[in-house]
Write an enzyme that holds these catalytic residues in place. Sequence first.
Site, PDB file in Angstrom:
ATOM      1  N   SER A  36       2.351  14.231   9.182  1.00  0.00           N
ATOM      2  CA  SER A  36       0.904  14.059   8.945  1.00  0.00           C
ATOM      3  C   SER A  36       0.192  14.867   9.862  1.00  0.00           C
ATOM      4  CB  SER A  36       0.461  12.555   9.256  1.00  0.00           C
ATOM      5  OG  SER A  36      -0.948  12.664   9.395  1.00  0.00           O
ATOM      6  N   TYR A  66       0.034   5.800  14.865  1.00  0.00           N
ATOM      7  CA  TYR A  66       0.780   6.724  13.760  1.00  0.00           C
ATOM      8  C   TYR A  66       1.005   7.966  14.107  1.00  0.00           C
ATOM      9  CZ  TYR A  66       0.714   8.437   8.918  1.00  0.00           C
ATOM     10  OH  TYR A  66       1.285   8.984   7.903  1.00  0.00           O
ATOM     11  N   LYS A  94       4.815   9.661  14.342  1.00  0.00           N
ATOM     12  CA  LYS A  94       5.210  10.768  13.411  1.00  0.00           C
ATOM     13  C   LYS A  94       5.606  11.960  14.130  1.00  0.00           C
ATOM     14  CE  LYS A  94       4.438   9.474   8.997  1.00  0.00           C
ATOM     15  NZ  LYS A  94       5.428   9.557   7.987  1.00  0.00           N
TER      16      LYS A  94
END
Length: 321
Positions: free
Chosen positions: A122, A146, A150
């Site tokens: 991402s 997040y 990632k």
Amino acid sequence: MNIVVTGGAGFLGSRVIRLLLERKDQGTPPIAFDRIVSFDLVESPVDDPHVTSVVGDIADPALIASVITPDTVAVYHLAAVLSGGSEDDFDLAMRVNVDGTRALLEAARTTGTRPRFLFTSSLAVFGGPMPARVPENLATQPESTYGAFKAIGELLVNEYSRKGFVDGRVLRLPTISVRPGRPNSAASSFASGILREPLNGVASSCPVPQDTRMWLSSPDTAVRNLVHALEVDGAELGQWRTLNLPGISVTVGQMLDSLERVGGTEARALVTDEPDQRVMDIVCSWPGDFDVERPLALGFARDESFDEVVAQYRDEFVPAH
């Protein structure tokens, strides 16, 4: 020979499975395979004799070992706790997004066959001071749970590739818009909601300033790029296996302009500005434009215009428009 798709019951996962099957039926599969295994918390919605569903926990090493075998030629790792959910539940995000990724890589390593391993990352891996257009080699500096997890996954896939355990490809997806269905736990969920809901006659709110720049891809283009990534020769990627997939750079205001052109003034009038600091803290730390010369040269695609992206959703999902 099988392809394993984690998150295979989800929106992108099910579409990847359908396109893989379509390519197989056309005699042009990106890689030779006989079967697709969807690994998710629920069964895959794809009803096809070549698709098998395995329902279970992505962080269960024993179950993963039964799914990824020497017959596995490729793994699509799409399953994850999304951005908003990761910020709310650190421990769950660690278990799924980090421990689950490592368990999958270990299972792939154990096969001894060096399967292709495609990890969806991402633009949330970026943060801090950034140029207007992000170059391919900009260091990651995530500002969310997040994004941090990632970034850890990216390093793991690159290291397992460097060691020859897998043939890895890290694919940093743009924000996908317009997604059908209900809002999800992603902080960027509004990037679909401010278009999807008004096109269906429902009011929606915009939680970020309209000058916020977004890096976006339609679902169809994102899925085509995910399938294309499977057929790219690993030698063409070199030692660093991370790619920023192509997108369109538009401001939220320009997204709403597209909504008005495609859906009319009535649809645009259904969107109101309602700032949400929690969403802004995450989304406004992400870059809004990338240098994608290399992925384009490798055959990856980008949408032509955001008007076409909005029209794509309208034509497929909005009845009697």
